[in-house]
Scaffold this motif. Structure first.
Motif, PDB file in Angstrom:
ATOM      1  N   ILE A 108      29.122  51.675  35.846  1.00 52.85           N
ATOM      2  CA  ILE A 108      28.307  51.298  37.061  1.00 52.85           C
ATOM      3  C   ILE A 108      28.239  49.730  37.055  1.00 52.85           C
ATOM      4  O   ILE A 108      28.321  48.980  38.150  1.00 52.85           O
ATOM      5  CB  ILE A 108      27.175  51.919  37.405  1.00 52.85           C
ATOM      6  N   SER A 109      27.986  49.341  35.693  1.00 49.06           N
ATOM      7  CA  SER A 109      27.412  47.783  35.686  1.00 49.06           C
ATOM      8  C   SER A 109      28.500  46.956  36.135  1.00 49.06           C
ATOM      9  O   SER A 109      28.231  45.721  36.552  1.00 49.06           O
ATOM     10  CB  SER A 109      27.428  47.618  34.011  1.00 49.06           C
ATOM     11  N   VAL A 110      29.790  46.954  36.139  1.00 54.32           N
ATOM     12  CA  VAL A 110      30.774  46.492  36.736  1.00 54.32           C
ATOM     13  C   VAL A 110      30.713  46.025  38.298  1.00 54.32           C
ATOM     14  O   VAL A 110      31.502  44.993  38.525  1.00 54.32           O
ATOM     15  CB  VAL A 110      32.400  46.836  35.943  1.00 54.32           C
ATOM     16  N   TYR A 111      30.095  47.055  38.922  1.00 62.11           N
ATOM     17  CA  TYR A 111      30.342  46.783  40.300  1.00 62.11           C
ATOM     18  C   TYR A 111      29.784  45.525  40.908  1.00 62.11           C
ATOM     19  O   TYR A 111      30.018  45.141  42.015  1.00 62.11           O
ATOM     20  CB  TYR A 111      29.733  48.205  41.136  1.00 62.11           C
ATOM     21  N   TYR A 112      28.726  45.013  40.331  1.00 72.06           N
ATOM     22  CA  TYR A 112      28.106  43.819  40.626  1.00 72.06           C
ATOM     23  C   TYR A 112      29.216  42.884  40.597  1.00 72.06           C
ATOM     24  O   TYR A 112      29.386  41.875  41.795  1.00 72.06           O
ATOM     25  CB  TYR A 112      26.996  43.297  39.840  1.00 72.06           C
ATOM     26  N   ALA A 113      30.156  42.647  39.756  1.00 72.55           N
ATOM     27  CA  ALA A 113      31.404  41.896  39.553  1.00 72.55           C
ATOM     28  C   ALA A 113      32.280  42.036  40.644  1.00 72.55           C
ATOM     29  O   ALA A 113      32.841  41.204  41.326  1.00 72.55           O
ATOM     30  CB  ALA A 113      31.792  41.934  38.196  1.00 72.55           C
ATOM     31  N   TYR A 114      32.450  43.551  40.902  1.00 75.99           N
ATOM     32  CA  TYR A 114      33.524  43.811  41.964  1.00 75.99           C
ATOM     33  C   TYR A 114      33.225  43.684  43.254  1.00 75.99           C
ATOM     34  O   TYR A 114      34.038  43.439  44.180  1.00 75.99           O
ATOM     35  CB  TYR A 114      33.530  45.492  41.922  1.00 75.99           C
ATOM     36  N   GLN A 115      31.984  43.232  43.573  1.00 73.94           N
ATOM     37  CA  GLN A 115      31.770  42.764  45.009  1.00 73.94           C
ATOM     38  C   GLN A 115      32.227  41.626  45.449  1.00 73.94           C
ATOM     39  O   GLN A 115      31.819  41.174  46.652  1.00 73.94           O
ATOM     40  CB  GLN A 115      30.485  42.907  45.316  1.00 73.94           C
ATOM     41  N   ARG A 116      32.693  40.618  44.376  1.00 72.85           N
ATOM     42  CA  ARG A 116      33.055  39.490  44.726  1.00 72.85           C
ATOM     43  C   ARG A 116      34.351  39.556  45.931  1.00 72.85           C
ATOM     44  O   ARG A 116      35.069  40.343  45.761  1.00 72.85           O
ATOM     45  CB  ARG A 116      33.798  38.750  43.641  1.00 72.85           C
ATOM     46  N   THR A 117      34.279  38.712  46.779  1.00 72.26           N
ATOM     47  CA  THR A 117      35.264  38.743  48.024  1.00 72.26           C
ATOM     48  C   THR A 117      36.698  38.162  47.878  1.00 72.26           C
ATOM     49  O   THR A 117      37.484  38.145  48.797  1.00 72.26           O
ATOM     50  CB  THR A 117      34.596  38.270  49.439  1.00 72.26           C
ATOM     51  N   TRP A 118      36.760  37.518  46.778  1.00 70.93           N
ATOM     52  CA  TRP A 118      38.014  36.583  46.509  1.00 70.93           C
ATOM     53  C   TRP A 118      38.930  37.672  45.798  1.00 70.93           C
ATOM     54  O   TRP A 118      38.625  38.413  45.018  1.00 70.93           O
ATOM     55  CB  TRP A 118      37.758  35.314  45.536  1.00 70.93           C
ATOM     56  N   LYS A 119      40.414  37.385  46.138  1.00 73.03           N
ATOM     57  CA  LYS A 119      41.225  38.312  45.638  1.00 73.03           C
ATOM     58  C   LYS A 119      41.803  37.507  44.159  1.00 73.03           C
ATOM     59  O   LYS A 119      42.226  36.569  44.231  1.00 73.03           O
ATOM     60  CB  LYS A 119      42.466  38.238  46.379  1.00 73.03           C
ATOM     61  N   PRO A 120      41.832  38.484  43.233  1.00 74.51           N
ATOM     62  CA  PRO A 120      42.466  38.010  41.976  1.00 74.51           C
ATOM     63  C   PRO A 120      44.145  38.059  42.045  1.00 74.51           C
ATOM     64  O   PRO A 120      44.715  38.431  43.148  1.00 74.51           O
ATOM     65  CB  PRO A 120      42.327  39.116  40.981  1.00 74.51           C
ATOM     66  N   PHE A 121      44.634  37.082  41.272  1.00 72.30           N
ATOM     67  CA  PHE A 121      45.946  36.999  41.326  1.00 72.30           C
ATOM     68  C   PHE A 121      46.853  38.275  40.995  1.00 72.30           C
ATOM     69  O   PHE A 121      46.142  38.735  39.947  1.00 72.30           O
ATOM     70  CB  PHE A 121      46.526  35.781  40.356  1.00 72.30           C
ATOM     71  N   ASN A 122      47.756  38.532  41.532  1.00 72.24           N
ATOM     72  CA  ASN A 122      48.623  39.691  41.042  1.00 72.24           C
ATOM     73  C   ASN A 122      49.484  39.294  39.631  1.00 72.24           C
ATOM     74  O   ASN A 122      50.057  38.071  39.739  1.00 72.24           O
ATOM     75  CB  ASN A 122      49.772  40.054  41.845  1.00 72.24           C
ATOM     76  N   PRO A 123      49.264  39.977  38.574  1.00 74.22           N
ATOM     77  CA  PRO A 123      50.037  39.587  37.337  1.00 74.22           C
ATOM     78  C   PRO A 123      51.575  39.642  37.552  1.00 74.22           C
ATOM     79  O   PRO A 123      52.139  40.491  38.119  1.00 74.22           O
ATOM     80  CB  PRO A 123      49.217  40.612  36.273  1.00 74.22           C
ATOM     81  N   ILE A 124      52.185  38.806  36.564  1.00 75.61           N
ATOM     82  CA  ILE A 124      53.620  38.743  36.494  1.00 75.61           C
ATOM     83  C   ILE A 124      53.870  40.197  35.670  1.00 75.61           C
ATOM     84  O   ILE A 124      53.138  40.174  34.544  1.00 75.61           O
ATOM     85  CB  ILE A 124      54.085  37.492  35.979  1.00 75.61           C
ATOM     86  N   LEU A 125      55.032  40.475  35.831  1.00 76.76           N
ATOM     87  CA  LEU A 125      55.272  41.693  34.898  1.00 76.76           C
ATOM     88  C   LEU A 125      55.679  41.020  33.498  1.00 76.76           C
ATOM     89  O   LEU A 125      56.086  39.990  33.259  1.00 76.76           O
ATOM     90  CB  LEU A 125      56.703  42.268  35.289  1.00 76.76           C
ATOM     91  N   GLY A 126      54.987  41.765  32.690  1.00 81.20           N
ATOM     92  CA  GLY A 126      55.003  41.284  31.247  1.00 81.20           C
ATOM     93  C   GLY A 126      53.558  40.346  30.862  1.00 81.20           C
ATOM     94  O   GLY A 126      53.388  40.076  29.746  1.00 81.20           O
ATOM     95  N   GLU A 127      52.754  39.672  31.876  1.00 80.83           N
ATOM     96  CA  GLU A 127      51.685  39.015  31.572  1.00 80.83           C
ATOM     97  C   GLU A 127      50.704  39.773  30.729  1.00 80.83           C
ATOM     98  O   GLU A 127      50.509  41.150  30.951  1.00 80.83           O
ATOM     99  CB  GLU A 127      51.127  38.587  32.895  1.00 80.83           C
ATOM    100  N   THR A 128      49.814  39.102  29.946  1.00 86.12           N
ATOM    101  CA  THR A 128      49.060  39.536  29.198  1.00 86.12           C
ATOM    102  C   THR A 128      47.726  39.139  29.156  1.00 86.12           C
ATOM    103  O   THR A 128      47.692  37.921  29.973  1.00 86.12           O
ATOM    104  CB  THR A 128      49.187  39.650  27.666  1.00 86.12           C
TER     105      THR A 128
END
Length: 457
Positions: free
Chosen positions: A133-153
């Motif tokens: 449950i603890s991660v849900y505070y961070a998940y309420q951010r309204t900005w979109k993360p970048f889609n990773p490139i294939l093979g990105e780490t």
């Protein structure tokens, strides 16, 4: 309690999902049709006000001309899965990728340490579920993360003794895998997010498999999280809500925790609230859990009817950490730590998300450069795919491989990737070497393609 009421009514996971999705509409809303001329779009105010729909509609992050062009571009995707779209404007992004965001679940990893050290099997689930449950505070951010490139780490060290590695293992469909480990636990996840675009909102369904192994306790836990809805994408103040059941199952013993995330109701009623029980293998309630996913969780032993035992007190098990003030991207201190090179290991992989030029430019506030770099990376990815297909090659992830297992989730089937152990060998060799040169991270060029490991089919 909502969870207890559902249990008595014979509800289960799928019934509660249906209940949640039907009731999410009880959040007070008003159509902006006639206000701004966009038929069918709605502004949903989480505080439940009705009189300020027009004001809310004007509070989006878009200028009027931006909204016009964005709506013209996006309306053809209504009802579609937009997970892998690459044409979104950089203004809606945060300087973090999806595989970095996966690492945010490690912020309160000490709860898994406590679960492993605990002798009580029901308290193990209290700690482990509070961690989830603890991660849900961070998940309420309204900005979109970048889609990773294939093979990105993404690599992370220097946090709770954890070694963390994540990798983008598939481009279509977009899939990520991650592995984390310390002396107490092993964490593995295969993630494939499924979305449904609804015009001014998007539903997100976590088609994934999360597994935690507690080393000392010798038990395996599996997690099924609830879906999430992002409201007011174009008009109004954007906000995020999660509703439905979260289930954490001890697959070793059959015990489980079932927690219900309340949907946001009239005037914000129920927003953030979570309640439920830890059950034994016979489905008898043993511990009552209550709290808010953006604040704290508490627990209390209960009787067979789910009522708190007399003579016991509710005890807090988790509380959100202090937060930065007026942070531009609503980041926690740990989110900044994830983005920094303080958590990077020696000889960072060139495929690491921290090195992405579009992410770095956005972090520095240069939107023009961020947009140009994002387009350049996407075109380079398309070129790599054309070259791979022309040579009849197949991409193979470096740190993960298909297990052959297909697991069923409430939102579809999932091919499971498993950690191959090679990253531990790679990192051990570097850590044991005394001749690894100190290289400035600024001099490393982002390059996920050099780790393609292309093999002939």
């Amino acid at each position: 309690m909502a969870s207890r009421d559902q249990k008595q009514a014979g509800g289960g996971f799928f019934s509660s999902i249906a209940y949640s999705l039907s009731n999410i509409g009880t959040a007070m809303h008003k159509s902006v049709n006639g206000l701004l001329g966009y038929e069918g779009l709605e502004v949903i105010n989480p505080e439940g006000g009705a009189e300020d729909a027009e004001e809310e509609a004007q509070r989006g992050r878009w200028k009027q001309e931006d909204r016009d062009s964005y709506w013209k571009m996006m309306q053809k995707y209504i009802g579609s899965d937009v997970t892998s779209m690459v044409t979104l404007p950089v203004i809606i992004f945060e300087p973090m990728t999806m595989i970095q965001k996966m690492a945010e679940l490690m912020e309160y990893s000490h709860l898994l340490d406590l679960a492993d050290e605990c002798e009580d099997p029901y308290m193990q689930l209290v700690y482990a579920t509070s961690w989830a449950i603890s991660v849900y505070y961070a998940y309420q951010r309204t900005w979109k993360p970048f889609n990773p490139i294939l093979g990105e780490t993404y690599e992370m060290v220097n946090h709770g003794g954890i070694t963390f590695i994540s990798e983008q293992v598939s481009h279509h469909p977009p899939m990520s895998a991650a592995h984390a480990e310390n002396e107490h636990f092993i964490y593995d996840i295969t993630s494939k997010l499924r979305t449904k675009f609804l015009g001014n909102s998007v539903d997100a369904y976590p088609v994934g498999r999360t597994r935690v192994t507690l080393k000392r306790a010798g038990v395996v836990l599996e997690l099924v999280p609830p879906p999430t809805k992002v409201n007011n994408l174009i008009f109004g103040r954007m906000w995020v809500d999660s509703s439905g059941e979260m289930i954490m199952t001890n697959v070793t013993t059959g015990d489980k925790a079932v927690l219900y995330f309340q949907p946001c109701g009239w005037f914000g009623a129920g927003r953030y609230e979570v309640d439920g029980y830890v059950y034994n293998a016979a489905e008898e309630p043993k511990i009552l859990m209550t709290g808010k996913w953006n604040e704290s969780m508490s627990y209390q032993p209960c009787d067979m009817e789910g009522e708190p035992l007399s003579g016991t007190e509710s005890k807090e098990v988790w509380r959100v950490a202090a937060l930065p003030e007026n942070d531009k991207f609503q980041y926690t201190h740990f989110a900044h730590k994830i983005n920094s090179f303080d958590t990077a290991p020696r000889k960072l992989l060139a495929s690491d998300s921290r090195l992405r030029p579009d992410r770095l430019a956005l972090e520095k506030g240069d939107l023009s450069k961020a947009g140009a770099e994002k387009s350049s990376l996407e075109e380079r990815q398309r070129a790599e795919k054309r070259n791979r297909e022309a040579n009849d090659h197949q991409f193979t992830p470096r740190w993960f491989g298909l297990s052959g297992e297909v697991t069923t989730t409430p939102w579809g089937e999932l091919e499971v990737y498993e950690y191959n152990g090679k990253y531990n060998e790679h990192r051990s060799a570097i850590d044991a070497s005394e001749i690894v040169p100190e290289v400035s991270t600024e001099s490393i060029e982002f390059n996920p393609w050099q780790y393609g490991n292309l093999t002939t089919e």
